[in-house]
Write a protein that holds these residues in place. Sequence first.
Motif, PDB file in Angstrom:
ATOM      1  N   TRP A 292       0.839  -1.207   0.000  1.00  0.00           N
ATOM      2  CA  TRP A 292       0.000   0.000   0.000  1.00  0.00           C
ATOM      3  C   TRP A 292       0.870   1.252   0.000  1.00  0.00           C
ATOM      4  N   VAL A 293       1.896   1.269   0.838  1.00  0.00           N
ATOM      5  CA  VAL A 293       2.770   2.438   0.919  1.00  0.00           C
ATOM      6  C   VAL A 293       3.500   2.667  -0.406  1.00  0.00           C
ATOM      7  N   CYS A 294       3.987   1.594  -1.019  1.00  0.00           N
ATOM      8  CA  CYS A 294       4.707   1.729  -2.293  1.00  0.00           C
ATOM      9  C   CYS A 294       3.779   2.175  -3.417  1.00  0.00           C
ATOM     10  N   ALA A 295       2.539   1.701  -3.396  1.00  0.00           N
ATOM     11  CA  ALA A 295       1.583   2.150  -4.409  1.00  0.00           C
ATOM     12  C   ALA A 295       1.344   3.649  -4.276  1.00  0.00           C
ATOM     13  N   TYR A 296       1.245   4.115  -3.045  1.00  0.00           N
ATOM     14  CA  TYR A 296       1.126   5.553  -2.808  1.00  0.00           C
ATOM     15  C   TYR A 296       2.359   6.273  -3.343  1.00  0.00           C
ATOM     16  N   ALA A 297       3.545   5.697  -3.127  1.00  0.00           N
ATOM     17  CA  ALA A 297       4.786   6.312  -3.608  1.00  0.00           C
ATOM     18  C   ALA A 297       4.811   6.389  -5.134  1.00  0.00           C
ATOM     19  N   VAL A 298       4.251   5.379  -5.802  1.00  0.00           N
ATOM     20  CA  VAL A 298       4.206   5.407  -7.265  1.00  0.00           C
ATOM     21  C   VAL A 298       3.282   6.521  -7.746  1.00  0.00           C
ATOM     22  N   VAL A 299       2.139   6.699  -7.056  1.00  0.00           N
ATOM     23  CA  VAL A 299       1.258   7.817  -7.389  1.00  0.00           C
ATOM     24  C   VAL A 299       2.005   9.136  -7.202  1.00  0.00           C
ATOM     25  N   TRP A 300       2.696   9.240  -6.082  1.00  0.00           N
ATOM     26  CA  TRP A 300       3.495  10.438  -5.828  1.00  0.00           C
ATOM     27  C   TRP A 300       4.534  10.637  -6.926  1.00  0.00           C
ATOM     28  N   GLY A 301       5.172   9.537  -7.362  1.00  0.00           N
ATOM     29  CA  GLY A 301       6.228   9.634  -8.357  1.00  0.00           C
ATOM     30  C   GLY A 301       5.748  10.214  -9.668  1.00  0.00           C
ATOM     31  N   GLN A 302       4.481  10.001  -9.995  1.00  0.00           N
ATOM     32  CA  GLN A 302       3.950  10.579 -11.230  1.00  0.00           C
ATOM     33  C   GLN A 302       3.595  12.051 -11.028  1.00  0.00           C
ATOM     34  N   GLY A 303       3.077  12.372  -9.847  1.00  0.00           N
ATOM     35  CA  GLY A 303       2.933  13.746  -9.412  1.00  0.00           C
ATOM     36  C   GLY A 303       2.008  14.630 -10.212  1.00  0.00           C
ATOM     37  N   GLN A 304       1.140  14.058 -11.049  1.00  0.00           N
ATOM     38  CA  GLN A 304       0.280  14.901 -11.883  1.00  0.00           C
ATOM     39  C   GLN A 304      -1.123  15.019 -11.299  1.00  0.00           C
ATOM     40  N   PHE A 305      -1.445  14.186 -10.319  1.00  0.00           N
ATOM     41  CA  PHE A 305      -2.743  14.224  -9.654  1.00  0.00           C
ATOM     42  C   PHE A 305      -3.902  13.927 -10.596  1.00  0.00           C
ATOM     43  N   ALA A 306      -3.651  13.239 -11.699  1.00  0.00           N
ATOM     44  CA  ALA A 306      -4.769  12.690 -12.462  1.00  0.00           C
ATOM     45  C   ALA A 306      -5.372  11.588 -11.601  1.00  0.00           C
ATOM     46  N   VAL A 307      -6.671  11.673 -11.351  1.00  0.00           N
ATOM     47  CA  VAL A 307      -7.250  10.786 -10.339  1.00  0.00           C
ATOM     48  C   VAL A 307      -7.150   9.312 -10.723  1.00  0.00           C
ATOM     49  N   TYR A 308      -7.080   9.007 -12.014  1.00  0.00           N
ATOM     50  CA  TYR A 308      -6.982   7.589 -12.371  1.00  0.00           C
ATOM     51  C   TYR A 308      -5.647   6.992 -11.918  1.00  0.00           C
ATOM     52  N   HIS A 309      -4.653   7.822 -11.603  1.00  0.00           N
ATOM     53  CA  HIS A 309      -3.403   7.291 -11.055  1.00  0.00           C
ATOM     54  C   HIS A 309      -3.655   6.548  -9.750  1.00  0.00           C
ATOM     55  N   PHE A 310      -4.723   6.916  -9.035  1.00  0.00           N
ATOM     56  CA  PHE A 310      -5.024   6.265  -7.770  1.00  0.00           C
ATOM     57  C   PHE A 310      -5.559   4.847  -7.960  1.00  0.00           C
ATOM     58  N   LEU A 311      -5.755   4.423  -9.197  1.00  0.00           N
ATOM     59  CA  LEU A 311      -6.066   3.013  -9.446  1.00  0.00           C
ATOM     60  C   LEU A 311      -4.953   2.105  -8.946  1.00  0.00           C
ATOM     61  N   LEU A 312      -3.728   2.628  -8.840  1.00  0.00           N
ATOM     62  CA  LEU A 312      -2.628   1.828  -8.313  1.00  0.00           C
ATOM     63  C   LEU A 312      -2.873   1.449  -6.847  1.00  0.00           C
ATOM     64  N   LEU A 313      -3.677   2.236  -6.153  1.00  0.00           N
ATOM     65  CA  LEU A 313      -4.015   1.936  -4.763  1.00  0.00           C
ATOM     66  C   LEU A 313      -5.252   1.051  -4.649  1.00  0.00           C
ATOM     67  N   LEU A 314      -5.884   0.756  -5.776  1.00  0.00           N
ATOM     68  CA  LEU A 314      -7.132   0.003  -5.733  1.00  0.00           C
ATOM     69  C   LEU A 314      -6.937  -1.386  -5.141  1.00  0.00           C
ATOM     70  N   ALA A 315      -5.969  -2.143  -5.646  1.00  0.00           N
ATOM     71  CA  ALA A 315      -5.806  -3.526  -5.187  1.00  0.00           C
ATOM     72  C   ALA A 315      -5.345  -3.616  -3.730  1.00  0.00           C
ATOM     73  N   PRO A 316      -4.264  -2.922  -3.327  1.00  0.00           N
ATOM     74  CA  PRO A 316      -3.882  -3.041  -1.916  1.00  0.00           C
ATOM     75  C   PRO A 316      -4.944  -2.496  -0.963  1.00  0.00           C
ATOM     76  N   SER A 317      -5.609  -1.408  -1.354  1.00  0.00           N
ATOM     77  CA  SER A 317      -6.652  -0.864  -0.502  1.00  0.00           C
ATOM     78  C   SER A 317      -7.840  -1.816  -0.422  1.00  0.00           C
ATOM     79  N   ALA A 318      -8.158  -2.498  -1.519  1.00  0.00           N
ATOM     80  CA  ALA A 318      -9.268  -3.455  -1.504  1.00  0.00           C
ATOM     81  C   ALA A 318      -8.972  -4.612  -0.544  1.00  0.00           C
ATOM     82  N   VAL A 319      -7.716  -5.079  -0.528  1.00  0.00           N
ATOM     83  CA  VAL A 319      -7.352  -6.152   0.407  1.00  0.00           C
ATOM     84  C   VAL A 319      -7.500  -5.670   1.849  1.00  0.00           C
ATOM     85  N   LEU A 320      -7.028  -4.449   2.125  1.00  0.00           N
ATOM     86  CA  LEU A 320      -7.178  -3.896   3.472  1.00  0.00           C
ATOM     87  C   LEU A 320      -8.650  -3.680   3.815  1.00  0.00           C
ATOM     88  N   CYS A 321      -9.424  -3.168   2.843  1.00  0.00           N
ATOM     89  CA  CYS A 321     -10.872  -3.007   3.065  1.00  0.00           C
ATOM     90  C   CYS A 321     -11.522  -4.338   3.402  1.00  0.00           C
TER      91      CYS A 321
END
Length: 521
Positions: A292-321
């Motif tokens: 989850w933390v690394c997926a957040y870091a990848v979103v940060w690494g792109q840094g454009q804040f296009a909301v679809y970038h947060f799809l990278l957090l979908l799978a780890p967040s779904a497991v935690l959910c």
Amino acid sequence: MFNLAKRQLPWLGLLSLFILTQYIRWPEPLGIDQSLFACFGLWLPQGDVPYLDLWDSKPPAIFYLYALTFGLLGSDAASIRILDGLATGVGALLVYILGCRFERAAGLWAAASYLLFANMPGLMGLWSSAQAETFIGPLVVLSLLAVAHERPRPLALFAAGLLLGLAGLFKVPALLLILPIGLYLGLGKDIRGLFWLGGGVVVPPLLAAFYFCYQDVLSLLYEAVFSYSLLYREGAVPVEFWSVSVQVLRTFIAECTLFWALSVLGGAQLIFKGLGRESGNRRLVILILSWWVCAYAVVWGQGQFAVYHFLLLLAPSAVLCGFGLSRIGVGILKSGPGRWLWRSVLGAILLLVSLLDVPAYVRLYSPNLSYLSGRIDEPTFLQHPWPGAGAPQRDQEVGNYIAASSAPAETILVWGLAPAVYFYAGRRPATRYIFHHLLLTDAPISLQLPGLEQRQREFIRQLERDPPAYILVGREDQNRFEPRESYEQMRRYPAFHHFVQQNYVPDRAWVGLLIYRRADI
């Protein structure tokens, strides 16, 4: 018989949720990004080479995936919806399997969370369809499943590395997702496993490098994927670690409130409820949380804040959910009076937050339901202002008009933000710049990327050598990367403006597009 039906009920619920979401989203048109990828899907099988004949700043995997999809399913928008649906379904199945490493209820809730939140309003509907992030998620989950054993086998580690290397060919920052597996192996003191994993990771990038070197476009790939992308990122937001980190987190919380809350709840449950007492479970908990933390870091690494970038957090967040929701359910059904009370309150709060999200779902998908039920016609449906969609009705109409008014062998030039016209017209672009004409103008990023004068000379030579049948120029399409509208940028580019004036005549105008026809047609 009753017990059998009871066991199958969760699966029927998941299948119904999947079918419902796919049905609601089926009529959606292509967004701007999907239209761009679709152009690669049309012309790569005909011999075009990314970055040389067709330009974009993304790594090549998404282009070839679209080409493969069109080859298997047909070259139309429906194929892209099927591709997105398949990726979503596979992702849900994989997080179910991963969640079951804790317990079956966690797996079921994880799959349900994945299906529900893949379509959340915060990701803005069609803009998030069939993006690179859509496919990175399942690749990473599959790699985690391959290694999440007490002593994973060498071939499984090598296969996991191949999957992660392939994820890097969709988005380079996705290679950071190697770190959770590396940490998992390090905690198990499996040094040899790290070498097997690393050996698999390097194979896909090396094969891609050899291929593009053979095509003599390796330097063009580097310029697009690395040099240009860094400028594009800095144009979106300055690279300031803490401010960017806070902004990414705020965006995730604001756009995906319930999803974020559930993932935090699940992470807290994993940390504090004693699942890590056994060595294997402890490593698995660390694997999920670091993912989850690394997926957040990848979103940060792109840094454009296009909301679809947060799809990278979908799978780890779904497991935690999934784990968090299963714990709430167990607490409500089986715990003593005190725990039953606070967990009921927590469940009520989450229910309230989810109800607050309902209006956003209604606003986003009510046009889909109105169209599917026959209350509105297709032109009215296509006029809905989806974020990231451009102007789908106009683009289809213009594409159909050009297809009927030009020969199949003719090219066209869209000097603006409307790559869908190429796709709907079925006409090749006159130059390699399908999308980013800003590289030919005095836009800030173009001025920072070396070689502007050379790109402009090459552009004019290509137009003179093979004049397109139509030139389409955008109006009122300025944005934060292109601060002037396309029409003004044409006038500020004397050689191009002179070429249009000398060889073309005004033809028609649509909202946001001026169409010029070659004088000899």
